[in-house]
Motif scaffolding. Structure first.
Motif, PDB file in Angstrom:
ATOM      1  N   ASP A 177       0.808  -1.045   0.185  1.00 39.92           N
ATOM      2  CA  ASP A 177       0.314  -0.081  -0.024  1.00 39.92           C
ATOM      3  C   ASP A 177       0.908   1.234   0.041  1.00 39.92           C
ATOM      4  O   ASP A 177       1.269   1.346   1.130  1.00 39.92           O
ATOM      5  CB  ASP A 177      -0.803  -0.083   1.358  1.00 39.92           C
ATOM      6  N   TRP A 179      -8.752  -5.550   3.174  1.00 29.76           N
ATOM      7  CA  TRP A 179      -7.207  -5.997   2.789  1.00 29.76           C
ATOM      8  C   TRP A 179      -7.164  -7.365   2.654  1.00 29.76           C
ATOM      9  O   TRP A 179      -6.506  -8.120   1.873  1.00 29.76           O
ATOM     10  CB  TRP A 179      -6.323  -5.408   3.628  1.00 29.76           C
ATOM     11  N   ARG A 237       0.225  -3.423   9.390  1.00 29.48           N
ATOM     12  CA  ARG A 237       1.019  -2.526   8.407  1.00 29.48           C
ATOM     13  C   ARG A 237       2.231  -2.410   8.842  1.00 29.48           C
ATOM     14  O   ARG A 237       2.529  -1.996   9.913  1.00 29.48           O
ATOM     15  CB  ARG A 237       0.024  -1.459   8.137  1.00 29.48           C
ATOM     16  N   VAL A 296       1.164  -4.785   3.667  1.00 31.36           N
ATOM     17  CA  VAL A 296       0.315  -5.086   4.536  1.00 31.36           C
ATOM     18  C   VAL A 296      -0.050  -6.612   4.530  1.00 31.36           C
ATOM     19  O   VAL A 296       0.117  -7.526   3.341  1.00 31.36           O
ATOM     20  CB  VAL A 296      -1.183  -4.193   3.941  1.00 31.36           C
ATOM     21  N   THR A 316       3.977   0.796   2.263  1.00 29.79           N
ATOM     22  CA  THR A 316       3.958   0.109   3.643  1.00 29.79           C
ATOM     23  C   THR A 316       3.298  -1.298   3.139  1.00 29.79           C
ATOM     24  O   THR A 316       2.663  -1.672   2.066  1.00 29.79           O
ATOM     25  CB  THR A 316       2.424   0.636   4.213  1.00 29.79           C
TER      26      THR A 316
END
Length: 110
Positions: free
Chosen positions: A10, A66, A96, A15, A13
């Motif tokens: 993301d 997610w 995250r 995830v 980041t």
């Protein structure tokens, strides 16, 4: 002990989901620093080592979003919704990771 992690990016980041009762979750709750390696097991081999800070989320809407996206990547679009719902439960955490250091090495066997 090697534990595969299905993950997505993301932005910058990383995830992923993990079980509430897992060793990973217990370690991240105790100390938010994290380090993991993603390796290519095919010659000439490569890996990326990621160090970072892990934040554990409990937002059920975000978990469903997610976990469905992750399932689509690894299980296919046709199974994404069912796997997403299965994994977006109270016993799972959304994690995250914000990387603080990344090391990449390729062509190791050459």
């Amino acid at each position: 002990h090697v534990v595969p992690i299905w993950f997505l990016l993301d932005g910058d980041t990383i995830v992923f989901m993990t079980g509430n009762d897992s060793v990973k979750a217990a370690n991240m709750k105790r100390d938010h620093r994290i380090c993991f390696c993603v390796d290519d097991e095919n010659p000439p081999y490569a890996y990326v080592l990621v160090e970072g800070i892990a934040l554990i989320g409990e937002d059920s809407k975000a978990k469903l979003d997610w976990s469905t996206r992750i399932a689509a990547r690894y299980m296919g679009a046709d199974k994404a919704e069912s796997y997403g719902k299965r994994n977006a439960v109270p016993s799972e955490h959304l994690v995250r990771v914000t990387p603080t250091k990344i090391l990449f090495l390729q062509n190791i066997a050459n």
